[in-house]
Scaffold this motif. Structure first.
Motif, mmCIF file in Angstrom:
data_model
loop_
_atom_site.group_PDB
_atom_site.id
_atom_site.type_symbol
_atom_site.label_atom_id
_atom_site.label_comp_id
_atom_site.label_asym_id
_atom_site.label_seq_id
_atom_site.Cartn_x
_atom_site.Cartn_y
_atom_site.Cartn_z
ATOM 1 N N GLY A 136 4.605 0.712 -21.627
ATOM 2 C CA GLY A 136 5.763 -0.066 -22.047
ATOM 3 C C GLY A 136 6.638 -0.249 -20.829
ATOM 4 O O GLY A 136 6.239 0.077 -19.709
ATOM 5 N N HIS A 177 -1.730 4.541 -23.758
ATOM 6 C CA HIS A 177 -0.755 4.041 -24.735
ATOM 7 C C HIS A 177 -0.709 4.922 -25.994
ATOM 8 O O HIS A 177 -1.699 5.055 -26.698
ATOM 9 N N GLY A 210 6.865 1.011 -29.486
ATOM 10 C CA GLY A 210 5.464 0.646 -29.632
ATOM 11 C C GLY A 210 4.581 1.840 -29.375
ATOM 12 O O GLY A 210 3.638 2.125 -30.118
ATOM 13 N N ALA A 226 3.798 3.046 -33.118
ATOM 14 C CA ALA A 226 2.711 2.157 -33.534
ATOM 15 C C ALA A 226 1.403 2.823 -33.153
ATOM 16 O O ALA A 226 0.817 3.584 -33.918
ATOM 17 N N ILE A 227 1.023 2.618 -31.907
ATOM 18 C CA ILE A 227 -0.289 3.101 -31.471
ATOM 19 C C ILE A 227 -0.334 4.630 -31.376
ATOM 20 O O ILE A 227 -1.398 5.219 -31.461
ATOM 21 N N TYR A 286 8.710 -4.918 -29.015
ATOM 22 C CA TYR A 286 7.829 -4.612 -27.889
ATOM 23 C C TYR A 286 8.386 -5.321 -26.666
ATOM 24 O O TYR A 286 8.340 -6.545 -26.582
ATOM 25 N N GLN A 327 7.148 -8.901 -29.063
ATOM 26 C CA GLN A 327 6.500 -9.005 -30.373
ATOM 27 C C GLN A 327 7.092 -7.963 -31.330
ATOM 28 O O GLN A 327 7.783 -7.042 -30.917
#
Lengths: 250, 390
Positions: free
Chosen positions: A53, A71, A97, A101-102, A127, A133
């Motif tokens: 990021g 990530h 993110g 998220a991931i 993001y 996004q």
């Protein structure tokens, strides 16, 4: 007349031209972290795990050792480092993110194991590095590059509240959400980061500080307006405060 | 009616997907693929596509969602790049082994560590054995057209294999070109709605998919998968011929030659660098040097017959690799060299490694490669445009 030094750049902060956009919160959080590292005298003992990021380049700014993780894997990498070097101060610095998220699995399990690390979570509701996004923390109806008509929560779900979610676990010793939208809250954020690091130094266990932050570039607003938006749009949904102070006994 | 537009490679892919009318798109943003998925999510939310766009939390989930939707008969697209492709990689053989006709764009990008967002082809080489058809394109037009062709290829009942369309990161994904966008009616007649494959489920035909197979059965599944992969050559050529009839453009089959017929030396390329190499070949030809080019469009299945035919009697062949298999050589070279040897090729082969992590491959670099081929000088594996000696 004698001169008194009343301000200087923290030793833990490198003298670098920033790559962050004007009004981005990362610069503030980096500086707070550096100040706290100076105050606790842990610069030489600190290992920072960087996310993927915008803050992937944190090693350009914080004058400490560091490792870039794949990530979402920062808390797992931090676990590996900390278990080998329990005497070091290991910080997992992540964005929304990466962390929610991931990397949700790693986030929950490092917290659940009560790893003696400090996680700093910078939540700017988008993001950033990939260009704006939708993130898991994007607000309902917020416009992003992948939600051009606003986040439709019926379709993609509601913004995830990380502190509340982690607060269901038994192991964490400290969970707090702060913000950097004004000076008062920046000071509170510094206090929270200091507590998270102090807990680790004291061997207490897992500490998590979520910092509500800004992304003027991808939000498409000026920095001042971005700070205002944190206060008026994010804070009501992501309430500030301490969620956990001591280990739950179960 | 077709129309011309000024599009980058990502947008061209997005248009190819839109025209192919998938039912499901599942993707997670990653540089340099982001513009493709942003465009697609806009198309869906504008109502310009009747499609479910799944905002998943990771590439691993993007592939898992794609497997789910494709398993129940939906035309499915996903897109990724680099670390994202590697994170998907657990799911890739699940998809190919289950014979699911998923189509993916992979924006070719380097692999960490060091972390780097720029283009090379290390990512695709990493998953060469995943059972996916691996296709490489040279420009944005080919990218758009190959999305349409790839759905037709993947969904062919003799093939039923997922297709990965490799689009060079930044050089193609972010460079704008004049692109012809075919009319929807024409695409609809070329690529009809997906037919239910016998091994896939729908609500009329429930079944168990992705079964287990022990040592009594597993090998037969895998050898069948392997043999079916070879059917891609013939189908791709046939699809391309039909495509030309419908759209007036042809991209050829598994490999395509350029001024190769009488060439003394030939360079083998994949992807966007082919464009630069064409220019160099033309200028060498003007100087009376018989230089030629072979563009490899497919790396899996690997077109050994076509390649040997195109390379023919050239005295030396250079293989340009934007990747490296540590401790050996460039992966395309390994494949080409092995294939040529099997066919009895007698000339010398060279491996030119260049362009890692977005390093430029200039016309001068390619001229140097041709010099090495003409003089047959130097090591078998050579590195180009290095910033410092190691």
């Amino acid at each position: 007349m004698s001169e008194e030094l009343i301000y200087t750049r923290p030793e833990s902060l490198r003298e670098r031209k920033t790559h962050y956009c004007p009004g981005c919160g990362h610069g503030i959080v980096h500086k707070l972290l550096a100040e706290v590292m100076d105050e606790l005298g842990i610069r030489e003992e600190t290992i920072i795990i960087a996310p993927v990021g915008c803050s992937v380049l944190i090693y350009d700014y914080i004058n400490a050792d560091g490792i870039e993780a794949a990530h979402g894997r920062a808390p797992a990498v931090a676990t590996g480092v900390k278990r080998v070097h329990p005497d070091k101060i290991v910080i997992s610095y992540q964005g929304d993110g990466d962390l929610l998220a991931i990397g949700t699995g790693e986030t929950i399990h490092a917290a659940n194991r009560g790893e003696n690390i400090s996680v700093i979570f910078v939540n700017n509701a988008i993001y950033g590095m990939t260009g704006g996004q939708m993130a898991p923390t994007t607000m309902s109806d917020q416009i992003t590059k992948t939600t051009p008509y606003g986040r439709n929560v019926q379709d993609v779900g509601y913004p995830i509240r990380a502190c509340e979610m982690l607060n269901t676990l038994a192991a964490p010793v400290y969970i707090e959400r702060t913000s950097i939208h004004d000076v008062k809250n920046i000071r509170k954020t510094k206090k929270a980061i200091k507590k998270a690091l102090q807990n680790q130094m004291d061997g207490k266990g897992y500490s998590f500080v979520e910092v509500l932050s800004t992304c003027p570039t991808n939000w498409g607003v000026a920095p001042v307006k971005a700070a205002k938006w944190v206060e008026t749009a994010m804070v009501p949904y992501y309430p500030l405060g301490v969620f956990r102070e001591e280990k739950e006994t179960v | 009616m077709s129309e011309f537009a000024f599009l980058n490679g990502n947008e061209a892919v997005a248009w190819g997907v839109r025209l192919s009318r998938p039912h499901v798109i599942a993707a997670y943003p990653i540089t340099p693929q982001t513009k493709a998925v942003e465009k697609l999510s806009s198309f869906v939310q504008n109502g310009e596509m009747d499609c479910k766009y799944l905002h998943v939390e990771s590439e691993h989930s993007a592939m898992a969602c794609s497997i789910g939707s494709s398993s129940v008969g939906a035309r499915t697209f996903t897109a990724t790049s680099s670390q994202g492709l590697l994170y998907m990689s657990e799911g890739l053989p699940y998809a190919s082994g289950a014979r699911l006709p998923i189509v993916m764009m992979n924006a070719n990008r380097s692999i960490a560590t060091p972390w780097n967002i720029y283009g090379d082809q290390m990512d695709a080489m990493h998953v060469l054995n995943s059972g996916w058809v691996q296709l490489f394109v040279e420009d944005a037009q080919e990218a758009l057209d190959m999305v349409i062709q790839s759905f037709k290829l993947a969904e062919n009942h003799d093939i039923l294999t997922p297709v990965m369309i490799n689009v060079d990161g930044f050089v193609l994904t972010h460079t704008y070109e004049k692109v012809e966008i075919p009319g929807q009616e024409l695409v609809d007649s070329f690529l009809p709605a997906i037919e239910k494959a016998p091994h896939l489920m729908n609500d009329q035909d429930p079944m168990s998919l992705c079964i287990s197979a022990g040592n009594q059965h597993y090998m037969e599944f895998k050898i069948k998968q392997h043999r079916d992969m070879f059917k891609v050559f013939e189908q791709l050529e046939s699809i391309d011929r039909d495509f030309e009839k419908s759209f007036g453009r042809s991209h050829g089959g598994a490999a395509a030659g350029y001024r190769n017929e009488d060439a003394d030396v030939i360079l083998v390329t994949t992807g966007s660098v082919t464009g630069t190499a064409r220019v160099v070949v033309d200028s060498l030809r003007e100087q009376g040097i018989k230089a030629g080019l072979v563009k490899l469009r497919l790396l899996r299945p690997f077109p050994s017959d076509d390649l040997f035919e195109l390379i023919g009697k050239a005295g030396a062949v250079g293989i340009l690799d934007k990747n490296i298999s540590f401790g050996f050589e460039g992966t395309v070279y390994t494949n080409v060299n092995s294939s040529l040897l099997q066919k009895g090729y007698r000339g010398r082969t060279f491996n030119f490694i260049a362009g890692l992590g977005g390093r430029d491959i200039t016309k001068e670099n390619i001229e140097e490669m041709f010099s090495a081929l003409l003089e047959q000088k130097g090591e078998t594996v050579q590195y180009f445009n290095m910033g410092c000696a190691l």
